[in-house]
Structure formats: C-alpha cells, structure tokens
Design an enzyme around this catalytic site. Structure first.
Site, PDB file in Angstrom:
ATOM      1  N   VAL A 278       0.830  -1.203   0.000  1.00  0.00           N
ATOM      2  CA  VAL A 278       0.000   0.000   0.000  1.00  0.00           C
ATOM      3  C   VAL A 278       0.867   1.256   0.000  1.00  0.00           C
ATOM      4  CG1 VAL A 278      -1.630   1.348   1.352  1.00  0.00           C
ATOM      5  CG2 VAL A 278      -1.969  -1.099   1.074  1.00  0.00           C
ATOM      6  N   GLU A 283       0.107   4.931  -6.316  1.00  0.00           N
ATOM      7  CA  GLU A 283      -1.231   5.105  -6.881  1.00  0.00           C
ATOM      8  C   GLU A 283      -1.598   6.583  -7.026  1.00  0.00           C
ATOM      9  OE1 GLU A 283      -0.634   4.265  -3.829  1.00  0.00           O
ATOM     10  OE2 GLU A 283      -1.971   5.375  -2.506  1.00  0.00           O
ATOM     11  N   ASP A 325       2.109  37.258 -34.009  1.00  0.00           N
ATOM     12  CA  ASP A 325       1.620  38.369 -34.813  1.00  0.00           C
ATOM     13  C   ASP A 325       2.454  39.584 -34.467  1.00  0.00           C
ATOM     14  OD1 ASP A 325      -0.493  37.184 -36.001  1.00  0.00           O
ATOM     15  OD2 ASP A 325      -1.905  37.678 -34.418  1.00  0.00           O
TER      16      ASP A 325
HETATM   17  P1  ATP Z   1      -0.767  40.980 -37.595  1.00  0.00           P
HETATM   18  O1  ATP Z   1      -1.035  39.669 -38.233  1.00  0.00           O
HETATM   19  O2  ATP Z   1       0.626  41.208 -37.182  1.00  0.00           O
HETATM   20  O3  ATP Z   1      -1.774  41.377 -36.566  1.00  0.00           O
HETATM   21  P2  ATP Z   1      -1.772  42.987 -39.296  1.00  0.00           P
HETATM   22  O4  ATP Z   1      -2.687  43.469 -38.269  1.00  0.00           O
HETATM   23  O5  ATP Z   1      -0.883  43.964 -39.943  1.00  0.00           O
HETATM   24  O6  ATP Z   1      -0.837  41.900 -38.848  1.00  0.00           O
HETATM   25  P3  ATP Z   1      -3.976  42.384 -40.899  1.00  0.00           P
HETATM   26  O7  ATP Z   1      -4.876  42.908 -39.877  1.00  0.00           O
HETATM   27  O8  ATP Z   1      -4.272  41.124 -41.586  1.00  0.00           O
HETATM   28  O9  ATP Z   1      -2.551  42.201 -40.384  1.00  0.00           O
HETATM   29  O10 ATP Z   1      -3.796  43.524 -41.988  1.00  0.00           O
HETATM   30  C1  ATP Z   1      -3.163  43.305 -43.204  1.00  0.00           C
HETATM   31  C2  ATP Z   1      -3.068  44.587 -43.968  1.00  0.00           C
HETATM   32  O11 ATP Z   1      -4.376  45.039 -44.296  1.00  0.00           O
HETATM   33  C3  ATP Z   1      -2.435  45.722 -43.184  1.00  0.00           C
HETATM   34  O12 ATP Z   1      -1.067  45.747 -43.372  1.00  0.00           O
HETATM   35  C4  ATP Z   1      -3.097  46.947 -43.767  1.00  0.00           C
HETATM   36  O13 ATP Z   1      -2.402  47.391 -44.884  1.00  0.00           O
HETATM   37  C5  ATP Z   1      -4.457  46.451 -44.184  1.00  0.00           C
HETATM   38  N1  ATP Z   1      -5.478  46.784 -43.178  1.00  0.00           N
HETATM   39  C6  ATP Z   1      -5.438  46.578 -41.853  1.00  0.00           C
HETATM   40  N2  ATP Z   1      -6.556  46.982 -41.247  1.00  0.00           N
HETATM   41  C7  ATP Z   1      -7.355  47.470 -42.214  1.00  0.00           C
HETATM   42  C8  ATP Z   1      -8.659  48.039 -42.239  1.00  0.00           C
HETATM   43  N3  ATP Z   1      -9.383  48.172 -41.142  1.00  0.00           N
HETATM   44  N4  ATP Z   1      -9.139  48.435 -43.416  1.00  0.00           N
HETATM   45  C9  ATP Z   1      -8.435  48.297 -44.546  1.00  0.00           C
HETATM   46  N5  ATP Z   1      -7.211  47.771 -44.595  1.00  0.00           N
HETATM   47  C10 ATP Z   1      -6.653  47.367 -43.455  1.00  0.00           C
END
Ligand code: ATP
Length: 871
Positions: A278, A283, A325
């Site tokens: 035991v 266990e 990211d």
């Molecule tokens: P991460 O992946 O590091 O968060 P991120 O935020 O730059 O990256 P996304 O949010 O996918 O990536 O954005 C990609 C691209 O889209 C950006 O680099 C920008 O040029 C464009 N983008 C981001 N936000 C907007 C928006 N609200 N409207 C239009 N274009 C946008």
C-alpha cells in the site's frame, strides 16, 4: 419560434425599442424573473460521494482486509493505525481534489463570454450571463452568439452553428427573411443561436431566449461537460504507475513467501507485506500531477495567461518556436498617423490640415472617414488612428457619415487586406476603398492630382511604389485610399461581395497614410530571453515586408533581408521547399491566415514544437494546428479564443515568455515530485527486502510503514510540486524534447541512488541497537526523517537545495516541521507509542538520529557542489 414573425412583432412582444434597447430598470426586473443567462452544469458532488470515491480503490480494500485480519488477531493497535491511515489519506485526497477543482473552476470563470448590448441608447460590453430576453445584442465577425436572437439587422452576416446543427460550414443570416411557418433550427435564417459563431459580417438581434430556454439549453446532452482529458504526462504516469504497482505487489508477495519460508510469524508478515504494498504503490502519481498542473495554471492566470487545456502546460515547456503576430502583440497597437502622401508630396498632419482645401487631400480624408467602422474610442486600432487623423485635419467622420449614408459594404478581412463601402452622394453612388497600398494600387487605373482625375501612368505607379517602400522602411504601417463613382442604375441590393469587380476595379488613387505603432517595451527583452533558452521567435504579419522587417530589427528578431519571406514568395514554394527554408526565415510578411497553417505544418515537420498567436476568425485553423495556439484576450475574437489552448489576457508578447518559463518550471516540479516519491518508496521496499533477505527481524512493522507513507507522501510531494524555480537556470537550457522520459537526464540514477541511500541509513540505524523495540524505533524514526530531508534536497535536481531560500516555500517548511513533530509524537505520547510499538528516545539519541537522517540531504549538497565545479 420567431422565424415567422416580423421584427416589429418581436419588438412588441418583448417591449423593446430598436433604437434604445431596454432600460436599466426593465433589465433588473427581467433578470429577477428569468435568472442568469447560463447553461446549468451537473450539480457538484457531495462530500460523501467524494469520500466514497477516494475509498473505492482496490488498495484501500486490501487495507480494510488487513485491518480485519488485525482485529481477528487481537492486534487492536495495528487495526487502529490502519483505519486512521485510511481515513486521513481519504481526507487529504478530498482536500487536494477540492483544491484542484477550485483552481480549474476559477479559470473557467475567467474565460467567460462577453456580449455587446444596446441598453438605454448606449452600446456597452457586459458579461453574457447578464443578458435578458428583449436585450438588443450587437454581433460582429468572430463573436460567439451569447443567447438565442431574432436578427433585426444583418450585413453580409454568416454564422457557424455546428454545435446545434452539425453543419460545419457557415450559413447565411438575413434579418429580412420571414418564414411562412415553423422551421427547423438549421433553416431559420433570421435567427441565430447561443454557442454559434459569427464568421463574417455584422448584425443585431433581439434576445428571444436565454440560459436553459435556448435551443442548446434544451439539448441536455450538450450541456454535460466534456470529460477532462488526461494529459500526455498523466497518461504516461498511469502506465508507469501500473507497471510499478505490479512490480511492487510482486515484490511484496515474494517478500511474504520468503518470510513464510523462513518460518517468521505469518500473520505479522502478511500485514507488513500488505502495508508495504500500500505504501509503495505509487497510486497517487496522476493525482499529484493534476494538482500541480491545476495550481500552476492558477498562478499563470494571475500572470496574464489563461490555459484552457491542462495538457498545454506540459507542451509549453517543450516549445522551440514562437510564432507571433506583429500588430498588438509585438507592438503596442497604439497607432497614430504620422505622415501622409498626396499630390506627389509627403505631409505631416499639421501640413495637411493647412492644405486641406486641396481637393485630393480632402477626398482621401473622406474615404478614410466613410470607409470605416471606428469611432474615437471604438473599432480597430488602424481605423481609430485614421479617425483621429481625419478629426485633427478638420474633417468630421460623424458628420460625413450622416451626410453620405452607407448603402453597402464589403468588410475588411486579413485575406483581402482591404475594405470597401458604398455611399449615396447626391445623384451618384461612390465606392470608397482603403487597404494595403500594394493591393489597392493594383486596382487603380487613375489618380487624382489637385482636383483632376488623370490616368495612372507606369512612371507614377513606380514612384508611388517607391514611396510605399520608403514609408514602410521607417516601420510605418501604410494604408492607401481610393474611390470610384458608380453608375446608379445597375446597383444591386444585398450581395455586395459579388460586386467586387464593379466596386473595387478601375479605382482612382488618392494617397497614402503612414502610421506609427511602436514596439512594446518588454518585447525585445522577451525575444532575447527566448534566444538564450534556444527558442526561436518568428514574426508573422499581414503588414508590408519593409514595415515588418523594420520592427523585427528593432526587436532583434531578424537582421538581414534574407530572413524575411512574403506571402507571395511562400506561395511559390511547395511543402518540401518550405520545410527546407523554414529554419532560416524569421519574418513572414503580407501573409494571409491560410499561410499560417502552412507555416505551422512546415515547422512541425522540421521537428519544432510550435506556439502560434492569432486573433481573427481566419486564424482558428492555424491556432488549432499549432502545438500551442495562443489567442488574444483583449483584441481577439471569440472564435480564436475557442480554438486556442491558451489566452493572453494582456495580448503582450512578453507574457508568452513568462508562460513558457512557468511551463518549464511546472514540468520540472512534477519531475522533482515524482522522483522524490519513487525514490522514497524504493527506500522502503529495499529496507524491508534486505532485512528479510539476510534473515534479520523486520526493521519496520505494518503501522510504521503506513505512518511514514502518511507523513511523506502527501505534503512534501505537493510542496515539491509547488516549489519555485531558478528562473535564470530554467531559461538558459534548451527546450525539453517532446516525449522525453521523466527519467531522462539522471532521473533513474537519482531514484535508485537515493532509494538505496535511504535504505542504507535506515538499516544502519536498525543495526546500531540489539534491543529489538529500540532498534525498530530507530529505523522507523530514521526512515521517516530521512525521507523528509530527501524532499528538501530534491528542491533542485542539480543545484543546491538552498539556492532558493527554504522560507520561499512555506509548504515545504510546514511539511518538514509537521513530519518531524509527528515523528516526535510517536516516541513521546504514550498512546501512540503503544499503538506503534515504539520506545521513548533520549535527546542524545534524537540528535544522533537526526544527523543520520540528514545524510541524503548532505550527500545531495556535496554532489551539487561537485556538479557546479565541473560545469
Ligand atoms: P498581424 O497579423 O501582425 O496582426 P496585421 O494586423 O498587420 O498583422 P492584418 O490585420 O491582416 O494584419 O492587416 C493586413 C493589412 O491590411 C495591413 O497591413 C493593412 O495594410 C491592411 N489593413 C489593416 N486593417 C485594415 C482596415 N481596417 N481596413 C483596410 N485595410 C486594413
């Protein structure tokens, strides 16, 4: 139920105004009437049931049998000890289990769902459990639906309802849909249900059912919690436990047979053999691991990481690549527009404000204001920055939005990297487009200069591209704005997504805005700490390669251009080629969420244990395929959180470093605790076996063994499991290989060596006296104390046990003190002395025995000293 009623009818039924939602007073009344919006779980188990579960163990039955035998033999003392041990063990078990459950329960509370409601005319975020029927709920992409809703407004909304319908594809939602009669759940396009997810678009709806009255609430089987899964370590431990149990029981049977053959007292030896079995059968191993994991997880939650699945804690310690990211995790996500480019010139905010009479600048600001869902404080950081920029330049987005109402939209998503809205402008309609400049530029055919629209020549295109590169290299996020006037006659209604060709082609280029998003202060330190711990940091971003590389350089993630790969380059590689290159790439730029899955898979094939962050709806597959999916607690969507193993409450990269360190620490502690338990048990077995083998009287009786099991197995093992760790040392070692045995790196040696040492000192104490009772008391005392000292030594496997002060682990201090007091009690309190057949010890004897018992600790310190000298 409400699929065949109009929005007005539903509003009337729930007495709610679509513009203002419910009033606070009404909400209170309804909350009292309907209760919380929660799915009820199974009721907690009662104390009796818990104790019963602890006692329902085959080994405990054996102990009961042993107690019965003792009673029959008239050995009331032994029977008493056995029963006391059973009760105490069960109590400790129940307390520990309760502690682990509480820890997991409080974690669950931390991940509770939030919902956006409109109450008293204002939009606010509340805990989803506070929703009442009639509440007006706002939904956007990535959100989990918090209750059953009749939709009142939808814009390109789709929802995934697999929990209810089994259909894993997202289905279209439409508030205008009206059924002729009752429909099955899957066909109610104008309703959406608790536990489903909005995968695209936006919407609003009235709560028509909460808690157990919802569609999921009615499917009872869904509510029952999924059983807690065993962690890989727990699985390996149960296997090991089984093997060791068989071995131990085999040895005890052998011991008993040997004793019978030697014509010892059969009944006494039977009791002893049972007690030894035991005591020595491990266990409790999986339980110890659960408790250590659960408590570790609570500690991590306080430091900003919520672990959603216990197994992740183990995996965390083995992580060799962290993919993060950029925006918001490595950077602060506090964006401000610092520069813009219009009319072939770069302007600061002030300069543009002064020159706003120029048509093109004004137009660019109008596009940024209209093509956006942000307000001053709500919405995503990029859009908020643009909102602020417009206001500072004297253009009021609110005013513009009232003047040119939005007629349609194609929302932003990370794949498309752009967003489009359609507005009525007098007789005309215009589409406003903003997004990644490279993406927008490809769709532009004209540009605006001064107040004229001119064709976009090849030279101008190159010039703009050069400008984009220049701005990006300054670590700026660059967004372009463009627009197009549309022919009104042909405008469709609904289905804007299908109109990309019309809305987003042949655009007029207006200009660029560059925004600053400074890196987080602690991020560079974390990247460096990872480097020391042989963990690679990889940045994955949707942003421009030059922006990404500039930030990566500031953080020490990459130095050279060759370390950066774009999504377009990635597309040209097949799986094999990607796997080959993956080791040398530290920045992935302009990637889409699907690329993340390919990156994770390639890393895994290359043998890396990968942690990956994500926040959007489209990140869910990557989060699932990573060994550790990490979602953002603040900025992330419910979809990402649901798919992740871990949630960062502060979205901060540096928190991942602390989590990995904690993961490594927890694994190390579990290892220490297990090696301690096994070596102590081995010490007990060896002592008894050696004595029987050489034909001397048994140094320990059944009661002694059980008593020692009680003082050494629970508290000290747990104290080791919760011990602090040498941070520096932990993060200077390479990550553990997955599947590595607990006994790797000297574990076997540690177990056998200390087990033998404990047996040797116990037998030494026994042999130092002729008188049997005294000799047994010596052996009993030394075995108990030496295991306690051994526990202290095990605080560090390779270093000194005192490199971290013992005071920092009050539980260990308490375990040792309680253990010593209990050992003193059995040689001082007459009742216990009688029960356990011990004699009173003199102070000089105590001192000698204490010194002898300290041997494992002293030897440990000596070995640690030699080890330090060699390294
Ligand atoms: P991460 O992946 O590091 O968060 P991120 O935020 O730059 O990256 P996304 O949010 O996918 O990536 O954005 C990609 C691209 O889209 C950006 O680099 C920008 O040029 C464009 N983008 C981001 N936000 C907007 C928006 N609200 N409207 C239009 N274009 C946008």
């Amino acid at each position: 139920m409400y699929e065949n009623r109009t929005v007005e009818e539903v509003c009337r039924e729930f007495s709610v105004d679509l513009r203002t939602g419910l009033s606070a007073a009404e909400v209170e009344v309804r909350q009292r009437h309907y209760g919380e919006n929660e799915l009820r779980e199974a009721p907690p188990r009662s104390l009796i049931v818990r104790i019963g579960a602890q006692l329902c163990d085959s080994l405990i039955f054996v102990l009961f049998a042993a107690a019965g035998i003792s009673l029959l033999l008239g050995e009331y003392g032994d029977a008493g000890v056995i029963l006391a041990v059973v009760v105490l063990n069960a109590t400790v078990g129940v307390i520990q289990e309760g502690k682990a459950e509480k820890a997991l329960e409080s974690l669950k509370r931390m991940t509770q769902l939030e919902a956006v409601v409109i109450r008293e005319g204002k939009e606010r975020e509340i805990a989803a459990r506070e929703l009442v029927p009639g509440d007006l709920v706002v939904l956007d992409a990535g959100r989990q639906v918090p209750a059953d809703l009749r939709l009142t407004e939808t814009a390109e909304m789709r929802a995934e309802e697999s929990a209810l319908t089994g259909e894993s594809r997202a289905v279209e939602k439409n508030s205008h849909f009206l059924a002729a009669g009752a429909l099955p759940v899957a066909e109610r396009k104008n309703e959406t249900f608790m536990t489903s997810y909005v995968t695209a678009g936006r919407g609003k709806g009235i709560v028509i059912a909460t808690g157990m009255n919802t569609e999921v609430g009615r499917i009872a089987s869904l509510i029952r919690e999924a059983p807690e899964e065993e962690t890989p370590l727990q699985k390996r431990l149960s296997d090991l436990g089984k093997l060791l149990s068989i071995l131990t029981i085999g040895l005890c049977v052998l011991l008993f047979a040997l004793a019978v053959w030697q014509k010892r007292d059969v009944m006494e030896m039977l009791l002893t053999a049972i007690s030894l079995a035991v005591a020595a059968v491990p266990e409790g191993l999986p339980t110890t691991v659960t408790i250590v994991l659960a408590l570790g997880v609570t500690k991590m939650a306080r430091a900003g990481t919520i672990v959603r699945r216990l197994p992740s804690v183990e995996t965390l310690g083995a992580v060799s690549v962290v993919c993060s990211d950029k925006t918001g995790t490595l950077t602060k996500n506090e964006m401000t527009v610092t520069t813009c480019y219009v009319n072939r010139q770069e302007y600061t905010e002030q300069e543009l404000a002064r020159s706003k009479e120029r048509e093109v600048g004004k137009r660019l600001l109008e596009v940024f204001a209209l093509c956006s869902d942000a307000g001053e404080t709500v919405g995503d950081a990029t859009e908020r920055a643009l909102y602020g920029f417009c206001e500072n330049c004297g253009v009021s987005p609110e005013h513009l939005r009232r003047r040119y109402p939005r007629k349609g939209e194609i929302p932003f998503d990370s794949d498309r990297k752009r967003m489009t809205t359609v507005h009525e402008q007098g007789e005309n309609w215009i589409s406003c487009v903003k997004g990644a400049p490279d993406v927008i530029l490809k769709r532009c055919r004209y540009e605006m200069e001064e107040d004229k629209i001119v064709p976009l020549t090849r030279e101008r295109r190159t010039e703009i591209e050069t400008e984009i590169t220049r701005m990006s290299a300054r670590a700026l996020r660059v967004l372009a704005g463009a627009y197009r006037e549309l022919q009104t006659g042909k405008m469709p209604d609904g289905k804007w997504e299908k109109q990309v060709g019309q809305l987003e082609q042949n655009l007029v280029f207006l200009g660029l805005a560059g925004m600053m998003d400074p890196p987080r202060e602690a991020a560079a330190g974390a990247v460096e700490a990872f480097r020391r711990a042989s963990v690679r940091t990889v940045m994955i971003t949707g942003d421009h390669a030059d922006t990404a590389l500039a930030i990566a350089r500031q953080l020490g993630i990459a130095k050279r251009r060759e370390e950066c790969m774009t999504g377009a380059q990635l597309e040209t590689l097949d799986e094999g080629a990607l796997e080959e290159r993956i080791g040398s790439v530290s920045v992935f730029a302009r990637v889409s969420p699907e690329h993340k899955v390919r990156i994770v898979r390639a890393l895994k094939r290359a043998g890396c244990v990968t942690a990956m962050t994500g926040d959007g709806v489209n990140d869910a597959p990557a989060l699932k395929s990573a060994d550790i999916g990490i979602a953002m607690g603040k900025g992330g969507t419910d979809v990402a959180r649901q798919a992740a193993d871990m949630i960062l409450t502060d979205d901060n990269f540096a928190t991942i470093e602390r989590a990995i360190e904690e993961g490594r620490g927890i694994y190390e502690n579990i290892r220490k605790s297990i090696l301690f338990l096994l070596s102590s048990n081995l010490g007990e077995i060896l002592t008894m076996f050696a004595a029987v083998a050489i034909g001397i009287p048994a140094p320990l009786g059944a009661g002694h063994i059980l008593w020692i099991n009680l003082i050494t197995d629970s508290l000290p093992a747990l104290a080791l499991g919760m011990d602090g760790n040498d941070r520096e040392n932990l993060m200077r070692q390479p990550p553990r290989r997955t599947g590595e045995s607990l006994f790797a790196g000297g574990g076997w040696f540690c177990m056998v060596f200390y087990g033998s040492l404990i047996a040797a000192v116990t037998l030494g104490a026994f042999f130092s006296r002729q008188e049997l009772l005294r000799a047994q008391t010596y052996a009993f005392t030394v075995l108990g104390l030496s295991e306690l000292f051994h526990a202290v030594g095990m605080r560090s496997l390779t270093g000194s046990a005192f490199s971290r002060s013992l005071g920092k682990n009050p539980l260990m201090l308490a375990a040792v003190l309680v253990g010593i007091l209990m050992q003193v009690a059995v040689t001082e309190i007459p009742f216990l002395m009688k029960l356990l057949h011990t004699v009173r010890l003199r102070p000089a004897e105590w001192l000698a025995l204490l010194l002898l018992s300290a041997t494992p600790l002293l030897v440990h310190e000596l070995l640690a000293f030699l080890f330090r000298k060699r390294h």
